[in-house]
Design an enzyme around this catalytic site. Sequence first.
Site, mmCIF file in Angstrom:
data_model
loop_
_atom_site.group_PDB
_atom_site.id
_atom_site.type_symbol
_atom_site.label_atom_id
_atom_site.label_comp_id
_atom_site.label_asym_id
_atom_site.label_seq_id
_atom_site.Cartn_x
_atom_site.Cartn_y
_atom_site.Cartn_z
ATOM 1 N N GLU A 24 0.783 -1.069 -0.254
ATOM 2 C CA GLU A 24 0.339 -0.020 -0.157
ATOM 3 C C GLU A 24 1.004 1.222 0.139
ATOM 4 O O GLU A 24 1.869 1.497 0.741
ATOM 5 C CB GLU A 24 -1.063 0.067 1.615
ATOM 6 C CG GLU A 24 -2.006 -1.267 1.226
ATOM 7 C CD GLU A 24 -2.673 -0.808 2.843
ATOM 8 O OE1 GLU A 24 -3.247 -0.664 3.399
ATOM 9 O OE2 GLU A 24 -1.699 -1.925 3.888
ATOM 10 N N LYS A 26 2.338 5.239 1.045
ATOM 11 C CA LYS A 26 2.297 5.528 2.971
ATOM 12 C C LYS A 26 2.216 7.001 3.199
ATOM 13 O O LYS A 26 3.297 7.729 2.372
ATOM 14 C CB LYS A 26 3.575 5.170 3.217
ATOM 15 C CG LYS A 26 3.765 6.003 4.968
ATOM 16 C CD LYS A 26 5.389 5.513 4.625
ATOM 17 C CE LYS A 26 5.784 5.756 6.956
ATOM 18 N NZ LYS A 26 5.531 7.089 6.841
ATOM 19 N N GLU A 83 -5.678 7.469 7.981
ATOM 20 C CA GLU A 83 -4.361 8.593 7.717
ATOM 21 C C GLU A 83 -6.051 9.568 7.321
ATOM 22 O O GLU A 83 -6.720 9.762 6.326
ATOM 23 C CB GLU A 83 -3.516 8.639 6.861
ATOM 24 C CG GLU A 83 -2.529 9.872 6.406
ATOM 25 C CD GLU A 83 -1.504 9.130 7.747
ATOM 26 O OE1 GLU A 83 -0.947 9.759 7.594
ATOM 27 O OE2 GLU A 83 -1.774 8.085 8.290
ATOM 28 N N LYS A 200 3.261 -5.967 3.706
ATOM 29 C CA LYS A 200 2.458 -6.524 4.884
ATOM 30 C C LYS A 200 1.742 -7.414 4.337
ATOM 31 O O LYS A 200 2.009 -8.412 3.258
ATOM 32 C CB LYS A 200 0.959 -5.823 5.387
ATOM 33 C CG LYS A 200 1.219 -4.078 5.607
ATOM 34 C CD LYS A 200 -0.174 -3.867 6.146
ATOM 35 C CE LYS A 200 -0.600 -2.769 6.860
ATOM 36 N NZ LYS A 200 -2.028 -1.945 6.877
ATOM 37 N N LYS A 224 10.402 3.747 3.486
ATOM 38 C CA LYS A 224 10.353 5.195 2.951
ATOM 39 C C LYS A 224 11.387 4.928 0.949
ATOM 40 O O LYS A 224 11.664 4.608 1.239
ATOM 41 C CB LYS A 224 10.991 5.069 4.395
ATOM 42 C CG LYS A 224 10.442 6.324 4.910
ATOM 43 C CD LYS A 224 10.273 7.661 5.810
ATOM 44 C CE LYS A 224 8.738 7.984 6.895
ATOM 45 N NZ LYS A 224 9.144 9.311 7.311
#
Length: 239
Positions: A24, A26, A83, A200, A224
């Site tokens: 996914e 971030k 988020e 994940k 990142k």
Amino acid sequence: LRSWHERVERRLGDGGFVFTWTCELKFDGLAVSLHYEKGLLVQAATRGDGKIGEDVTANVLTIKDIPKILNGDVPDSLEVRGEVYLGLTAFADLNTVRKKVGQPTFANPRNTAAGSLRQKDSMITANRNLSFWAYQIGEIIDGPKLTSHCETLLWLRDLGLPVNDRFENFEDFESVEKYVTTVERIRHDLDYEIDGVVIKIDDLGIQQKLGSTTRAPRWALAYKLPPEERTARLIDIEV
């Protein structure tokens, strides 16, 4: 990325586990938990220190993306994690309006979203055009027996929660690496800011077997993207 993958495989050993990976985006926003009781949104809080967050219910209720009432067969109690963010177009429009009325412009979407969500006046939050992506369940009571993360995301979408459509499931780790490379290439084509990829293990049972450290789950990695570099020109020095 590779070393984490190898650690996961070592921990699982020769137990005959066959699993897939879910990737996914971030998002670069503010983590929020939504609490629904029998499908009705009753509370929203920031992540805070992981145990205690800030109650932002009144402001979250102004975010159009977030349903106040869930669809379908809802559980008795559900905590949804996601988020809150400010899209790039919405951010540019907001600064345009502020320029016209002589107000200082905001520096970046992430800080603007965080500040907007913490406003004491919810009318200010409502005018900031914030958005939301759901990406995980924190707690569920009397809900369906979900077996994978992908199944969870699709179920959250069926309830009416916004789920980003760029998640993908892969059977081999080489495809995961290609996904990361692709995301790095297209990151500026998106209308929202991202700073990485979350990988994940899809199977919830294997997630439970791997467990977590005191800081992070062993079954997930927040990778990142490398920071972008630009050349700056020094024009003058004043003393």
